[in-house]
Design a protein around this motif. Structure first.
Motif, PDB file in Angstrom:
ATOM      1  N   GLU A 181       0.925  -1.022   0.010  1.00 35.93           N
ATOM      2  CA  GLU A 181      -0.031   0.182   0.065  1.00 35.93           C
ATOM      3  C   GLU A 181       0.833   1.179   0.059  1.00 35.93           C
ATOM      4  O   GLU A 181       2.028   1.350   0.426  1.00 35.93           O
ATOM      5  N   ASP A 182       0.252   2.249  -0.451  1.00 33.95           N
ATOM      6  CA  ASP A 182       1.083   3.689  -0.694  1.00 33.95           C
ATOM      7  C   ASP A 182       0.921   4.540   0.805  1.00 33.95           C
ATOM      8  O   ASP A 182      -0.016   5.113   0.916  1.00 33.95           O
ATOM      9  N   VAL A 183       2.034   4.245   1.583  1.00 36.56           N
ATOM     10  CA  VAL A 183       2.188   4.752   2.902  1.00 36.56           C
ATOM     11  C   VAL A 183       3.631   5.599   2.742  1.00 36.56           C
ATOM     12  O   VAL A 183       4.477   5.029   2.216  1.00 36.56           O
ATOM     13  N   ALA A 184       3.907   6.672   3.461  1.00 39.39           N
ATOM     14  CA  ALA A 184       4.841   7.277   3.519  1.00 39.39           C
ATOM     15  C   ALA A 184       5.887   6.899   4.506  1.00 39.39           C
ATOM     16  O   ALA A 184       7.028   6.926   4.094  1.00 39.39           O
ATOM     17  N   LEU A 185       5.480   6.355   5.451  1.00 41.30           N
ATOM     18  CA  LEU A 185       6.373   5.781   6.768  1.00 41.30           C
ATOM     19  C   LEU A 185       6.132   4.336   6.941  1.00 41.30           C
ATOM     20  O   LEU A 185       5.181   3.850   7.789  1.00 41.30           O
ATOM     21  N   PRO A 186       6.486   3.385   5.843  1.00 43.00           N
ATOM     22  CA  PRO A 186       6.066   2.137   5.815  1.00 43.00           C
ATOM     23  C   PRO A 186       6.738   1.143   6.967  1.00 43.00           C
ATOM     24  O   PRO A 186       6.333  -0.067   6.952  1.00 43.00           O
ATOM     25  N   PHE A 187       7.636   1.552   7.856  1.00 41.83           N
ATOM     26  CA  PHE A 187       8.430   0.569   8.762  1.00 41.83           C
ATOM     27  C   PHE A 187       7.646   0.691  10.214  1.00 41.83           C
ATOM     28  O   PHE A 187       7.107   1.635  10.355  1.00 41.83           O
ATOM     29  N   ASP A 188       7.771  -0.731  10.419  1.00 46.03           N
ATOM     30  CA  ASP A 188       7.020  -0.679  11.828  1.00 46.03           C
ATOM     31  C   ASP A 188       8.193  -0.204  12.947  1.00 46.03           C
ATOM     32  O   ASP A 188       7.534   0.373  14.064  1.00 46.03           O
ATOM     33  N   ASP A 189       9.365  -0.318  12.907  1.00 48.24           N
ATOM     34  CA  ASP A 189      10.222   0.121  13.639  1.00 48.24           C
ATOM     35  C   ASP A 189      10.875   1.552  13.255  1.00 48.24           C
ATOM     36  O   ASP A 189      11.782   1.601  12.499  1.00 48.24           O
ATOM     37  N   HIS A 190      10.314   2.649  13.759  1.00 49.49           N
ATOM     38  CA  HIS A 190      10.848   4.072  13.470  1.00 49.49           C
ATOM     39  C   HIS A 190      12.173   4.527  13.938  1.00 49.49           C
ATOM     40  O   HIS A 190      12.503   5.645  13.839  1.00 49.49           O
TER      41      HIS A 190
END
Length: 183
Positions: A17-26
């Motif tokens: 999906e088109d998300v800007a912050l795709p990571f689980d661990d920021h």
């Protein structure tokens, strides 16, 4: 063996999906784009050179000249380290800030010290060489006006002739900045 510096985010995969912050661990540092073909080709060329030097070192060792074989091994290891460092060069983001990793120097700007992250038109270096061309650069404006070299340019080894990839990477880093920079 997984190579984390080569992994790109899953936002640009075909079925994600088109998300800007795709990571689980920021909290961990991530490069929000894939290394470009120029950078990968240069690293592959260096690794090929290192393999030839290692082969020459093996022949030298079988011939009985161990100091020469040791020199070949040391040179090959230095070239391998340079190739790996070349693959790490780029812009990295996390919840803590944005990091510009260069070959010799790394600069980190915490989000609370950045006033803006934006794309500007300016002269940029072509493939990191002294020659400049007119292009786009993603810059971080810090509080106090300290100058930071551009994070990304559309003429560097990651984005040369890949304008769409530059736009996606710049938009992603700007989204990280909008998310974590204090308003």
């Amino acid at each position: 063996m997984p190579l984390p510096f080569l992994t790109a985010d899953r936002a640009f995969d075909a079925n994600a999906e088109d998300v800007a912050l795709p990571f689980d661990d920021h909290d961990s540092w991530r490069r929000p784009y894939r290394p470009g073909p120029w950078r990968v080709a240069a690293a592959a060329g260096l690794l090929l050179l290192a393999s030839f030097i290692l082969f020459a070192g093996m022949i030298t060792a079988f011939a009985g000249a161990l100091p020469g074989a040791g020199a070949c091994l040391a040179l090959a290891l230095a070239i391998i380290l340079c190739a790996l460092r070349m693959l790490r060069v780029g812009a990295w983001v996390s919840r803590h800030g944005v990091r510009r990793v260069g070959f010799f120097r790394t600069t980190t700007v915490p989000w609370n010290r950045a006033t803006a992250v934006r794309t500007v038109q300016q002269p940029v270096k072509w493939l990191g060489l002294p020659r400049t061309v007119q292009g786009q650069a993603l810059i971080v404006v810090r509080r106090g006006g300290d100058a930071v070299p551009p994070l990304l340019t559309d003429s560097n080894a990651d984005f040369l002739a890949r304008g769409e990839a530059f736009d996606r990477a710049a938009d992603t880093i700007e989204a990280w900045g909008d998310e974590y920079r204090p308003q």
